[in-house]
Design an enzyme around this catalytic site. Structure first.
Site, mmCIF file in Angstrom:
data_model
loop_
_atom_site.group_PDB
_atom_site.id
_atom_site.type_symbol
_atom_site.label_atom_id
_atom_site.label_comp_id
_atom_site.label_asym_id
_atom_site.label_seq_id
_atom_site.Cartn_x
_atom_site.Cartn_y
_atom_site.Cartn_z
ATOM 1 N N GLU A 199 -16.514 70.685 -44.447
ATOM 2 C CA GLU A 199 -16.849 72.083 -44.214
ATOM 3 C C GLU A 199 -15.887 73.081 -44.849
ATOM 4 O O GLU A 199 -16.273 74.193 -45.154
ATOM 5 C CB GLU A 199 -16.937 72.347 -42.703
ATOM 6 C CG GLU A 199 -18.087 71.625 -42.016
ATOM 7 C CD GLU A 199 -19.458 72.166 -42.426
ATOM 8 O OE1 GLU A 199 -19.541 73.361 -42.769
ATOM 9 O OE2 GLU A 199 -20.431 71.384 -42.414
ATOM 10 N N SER A 242 -24.427 50.476 16.308
ATOM 11 C CA SER A 242 -23.425 49.541 16.834
ATOM 12 C C SER A 242 -22.104 49.561 16.083
ATOM 13 O O SER A 242 -21.159 48.895 16.489
ATOM 14 C CB SER A 242 -23.982 48.123 16.808
ATOM 15 O OG SER A 242 -25.102 48.055 17.644
#
Lengths: 761, 147
Positions: free
Chosen positions: A176, A455
């Site tokens: 770029e 339980s």
């Protein structure tokens, strides 16, 4: 005429001055605007969250495949010579690798060349490569598992420049803007080209510098007028005046547009890396980096998912340009160009593989840090997550629930579940699964689903009893005959056993082992509801829970993580350690900020917890959880408890081995019946997960005030070793029955009674 | 004729099932396991971390010393000697409540190791006397002697 002339000059002077002022003001305006945009982007660096660092030492349980999984998670690359940090090669059962440097709270660990040898399922040798010196232990760098990002829902993965692999930077510069490090924001050649092109009527174009591209990205419109182009140039120059190349580059990596996922725009390399490769940017390879850089030219045009052929060509062009600028050798070029695209076929949901665990981390951090600091200061957070355990937990939950749905003709996806795994002694949370889809970032059942625990509360009731050693021992007779409880302002309560029977007089341990409701309810009432609730609070519940008679059978709703805290205290012998998901927090520069030290608080005498745990081991050995034998050998002596609530809405299992505690909940989101008991639902998830983790046996150290006494189970009185049916049970010194039954002088009636008891206990 | 036959078959099945439940192995008498594998550790990693924490303690780096011990505890979570060392660091650091809790934790894992227990009681005694609890300290030192 002269006067007019003079006036004209004056007019011109004013005009020029005004124009200059205007330009200055304009520039000033642009300056402010561009800085504001830039600052807004730059200063929010998310916290990085890491899993536990894998400790390597000779003798550690670790198979070659587990090591391989860790290397994959860390993004180490297999190479032919393993010379660079983050690379490895296998030679049979021997691994050669170079670790990455890493800053821990207790200091920096430099990159190190290692040879690791494996034998069976263990790590058998650890050596420094080169001089072959044996090493005692060594930490790998911790796997990155996510971030805490700025803005609650902002979909972006910000990275710091030092997290961007050098090869990605090289690729970007090569393709770029090769003069990036030398220009001042605009490239004169670029300008010249732009002017020529514009003058010749080809429209405004020309190669922008990275700085210009960044400026362009600050604005959403893509209009290409000369004026916009000039504005961009001025802004680019201004940016370069105020900020360093490094800062500009970092912001570039976080800003650029790289693709589209429906109406969601993919901005920044950090997010794109997850979107295309499902891994953090730190870990992507050269070819993968080149693919991302190649896409900058046209994210949809070169999308590897929709245009794989074009994307591949473009990627290889980027690689070629990297070779041109000297950042790739010819050999590397060839091998990278031959690599497949490596894109995951479907973009992952979210950016962390472990969002449920991350939520827990975030909550723990919020107690100590301001949210905006977490989202912006770039903290490094070292957590307790063990990816191997997490993987086993996710798999077990999903596979068992699928199996249950299939075998019971349920609609697929109807069952949900949650799971928490910790280390029994240090309370570090090793795994959290918040539901069947572990990548789902929404409702986290492990933390937020409050369900009656059934339980699972019983051990608290029995512990409360056993703490009164003069009144209760493991063989104290409890009454399991019909019971009706009248409470002012409430309906009468008539607890029933699961088998719809009453069992008369039963030994205390038997009532727990077989999870008898009526005997437990009566016991709880005798102990006093507030006393049991107080114990529940001490063991780990920090909020007020209303105490009813039905609380003795678990009518109170808790989340899986709350239950985990309670069982944690039981598993560590009565010592409460707050569950912790974090070990330490470092600043962005690696300075230690905070450690979460191991703290213990004794909440119960050791002996009653020992007795209780002994009974919980028998729950697994011969009681309601005996089907665990399908998954784990009896020698592990696992302690556990099943939990089932009314109409089978909730299926729970909580249990611990010598090294890990896990709590599993299975149920439906609409709170309807699943038809599953604790044993038929949650227990299987627990068993399958633990079976995959090679657990340590639960060997209980005996407290000093414990004695062992031979007991005749039929009468609950003292017997002798070698007598028929006699069993050895632990008692707190001085609490064992004093009366004995004679050995071997059993009456026929007692023999028959004994036979029936053996059959049906 | 059919009905009694069916009934007989049902009876047979029932008997068979009952037989199965009788034949199902009832777990044998359970023997209580002896205490944990003993200390000190033979694991070289743990030994190295102990050494590291010792030198960190000597330099007054309490947090670093405890971090090393916590690392060792991740390798051997039920090693009472490591819990004791951590208690000692907290005592030296002046964190008395933690020193006492950690020493108690070490005791809970110590099994029949009397020397280790005695040392834990000494830590508890020292901590209590630092906190000004003279009677408590005396009781703890007596337990140390009694081990």
């Amino acid at each position: 005429m002269a006067r007019r002339h003079k006036n004209r000059w004056k007019f011109l002077a004013v005009f020029v001055l005004a124009a200059l002022l205007l330009a200055a003001a304009g520039t000033r305006y642009l300056d402010l605007a561009v800085r504001e945009r830039f600052e807004g982007k730059r200063f929010a660096i998310p916290s990085q969250v890491y899993a536990r660092a894998l400790e390597l030492y000779p003798g550690r349980k670790l198979s070659t495949s587990e090591m391989g999984a860790e290397l994959a998670l860390l993004g180490y690359h297999e190479t032919s010579d393993a010379r660079e940090p983050g690379t490895y090669r296998w030679r049979g059962a021997s691994l050669e690798m170079v670790t990455r440097p890493v800053a821990f709270g207790d200091g920096r660990q430099e990159a190190m060349a290692l040879r690791v040898e494996f034998s069976g399922s263990r790590l058998s040798g650890l050596f420094q490569r080169g001089d072959g010196k044996p090493l005692d232990l060594m930490r790998l760098d911790p796997p990155l598992i996510g971030g805490i990002y700025p803005g609650k829902n902002e979909d972006r993965v910000l990275v710091k420049l030092d997290q961007v692999p050098q090869h990605v930077i090289d690729a970007l510069i090569a393709v770029e803007d090769r003069r990036f490090y030398t220009h001042y924001g605009v490239d004169p050649r670029g300008i010249a080209r732009a002017i020529v092109a514009t003058a010749s009527g080809d429209g405004v174009q020309g190669a922008s510098t990275l700085t210009q591209q960044l400026v362009k990205n600050f604005y959403l419109t893509a209009d290409r007028t000369l004026r916009r182009k000039l504005t961009e140039m001025v802004m680019a120059l201004l940016l370069e005046v105020h900020y360093s190349k490094q800062e500009i580059l970092e912001t570039y990596f976080n800003e650029v547009y790289l693709g589209q996922d429906g109406n969601r725009a993919i901005h920044g390399f950090g997010l794109a890396s997850y979107f295309f490769f499902d891994k953090p940017l730190e870990r992507i390879g050269v070819a993968e980096g080149a693919l991302l850089v190649g896409m900058l030219k046209g994210p949809s045009q070169y999308s590897p998912r929709t245009q794989p052929k074009r994307a591949l060509e473009r990627r290889n062009l980027v690689l070629a340009q990297m070779a041109q600028t000297g950042s790739l050798s010819e050999e590397q070029l060839r091998s990278e160009q031959a690599a497949p695209l490596g894109v995951v076929s479907r973009p992952p949901r979210g950016t962390s593989p472990y969002p449920a665990f991350l939520q827990l981390v975030h909550r723990q951090l919020q107690r100590d840090y301001r949210d905006e600091d977490l989202r912006s200061e770039g903290l490094r957070i070292f957590t307790t997550l063990d990816p191997q355990v997490q993987r086993a937990a996710e798999r077990a939950l999903n596979s068992r629930l699928t199996l249950l749905e299939e075998s019971r003709n349920m609609k697929s996806g109807l069952l949900q579940g949650a799971l928490v795994v910790t280390g029994t002694q240090n309370a570090e949370v090793q795994a959290v699964v918040g539901g069947r889809d572990p990548r789902f970032e929404g409702f986290n059942r492990a933390l937020d689903a409050q369900r009656p625990i059934g339980s699972l509360v019983k051990p608290v009731v029995y512990l409360t009893a056993l703490q009164q050693s003069q009144r209760y021992t493991l063989v104290t007779r409890l009454d399991d005959s019909p019971l009706v409880v009248t409470q002012p302002g409430l309906d009468d309560w008539e607890p029933k056993n699961n088998d719809k029977e009453y069992h008369g007089e039963v030994p205390l341990r038997r009532a727990l082992i077989n999870s008898y409701n009526v005997a437990t309810a009566r016991l709880g009432l005798a102990l006093g509801i507030p006393k049991v609730m107080e114990n529940l609070r001490r063991l780990g519940i920090d909020r007020d829970l209303p105490g009813y008679a039905s609380s003795m059978l678990g009518s109170n709703a808790l989340s899986p993580i709350e239950v985990t805290q309670v069982y944690q205290t039981l598993a560590s012998g009565g010592f409460r350690t707050p569950l912790s998901a974090i070990r330490e927090v470092l600043s962005a520069t690696g300075e230690p900020l905070q450690r979460y030290p191991l703290k213990v608080e004794q909440e119960s005498e050791g002996a009653p917890v020992y007795l209780l745990t002994h009974a919980l081991q028998d729950v697994v050995r011969e009681g309601t959880a005996r089907s665990l034998a399908e998954f784990l050998p009896a020698e592990l002596a696992v302690a556990g408890k099943t939990g089932t609530t009314d109409d089978y809405r909730d299926s729970w299992f909580a249990g611990f081995t010598g090294d890990r505690l896990a709590v599993v909940w299975v149920g439906r989101d609409d709170n309807e019946s699943t038809g599953l008991s604790g044993a038929s639902g949650a227990l299987g998830v627990w068993g399958e997960m633990m079976a995959g983790l090679d657990p340590e046996p639960l060997i209980l150290p005996e407290p000093e005030n414990i004695e062992r006494v031979w007991i005749d189970p039929a009468s609950g009185l003292r017997s002798k070793e070698g007598c028929r049916d006699a069993m050895e049970l632990p008692f707190i010194v001085g609490s064992a029955p004093t009366e004995s039954v004679p050995c071997g002088s059993e009456s026929v009636g007692r023999k028959i009674k004994g036979l029936f008891e053996r059959m049906f206990r | 004729m059919m009905i009694p036959l069916r009934r007989a078959a049902a009876m047979a099945a029932l008997l068979f099932l009952a037989g199965c439940s009788v034949l199902q192995p009832v777990p044998g008498p359970r023997t209580l396991p002896s205490t944990l594998p003993s200390t000190p550790s033979e694991n070289t990693a743990v030994v190295a971390l102990l050494q590291k924490s010792r030198s960190q303690s000597a330099a007054g780096q309490w947090e670093a010393a405890s971090a090393s011990l916590e690392r060792a505890l991740r390798i051997e979570p039920r090693n009472p000697a490591l819990w004791q060392k951590l208690a000692r660091v907290r005592l030296d650091q002046g964190d008395y409540p933690q020193a006492e809790n950690l020493a108690a934790k070490s005791n809970s894992l110590a099994g029949s190791d009397q020397r280790l227990r005695a040392e834990n009681w000494r830590i508890i005694g020292q901590s209590r006397s630092k906190r000004g609890d003279r009677a408590g300290a005396k009781a703890a030192f007596e337990r140390a002697e009694g081990e």
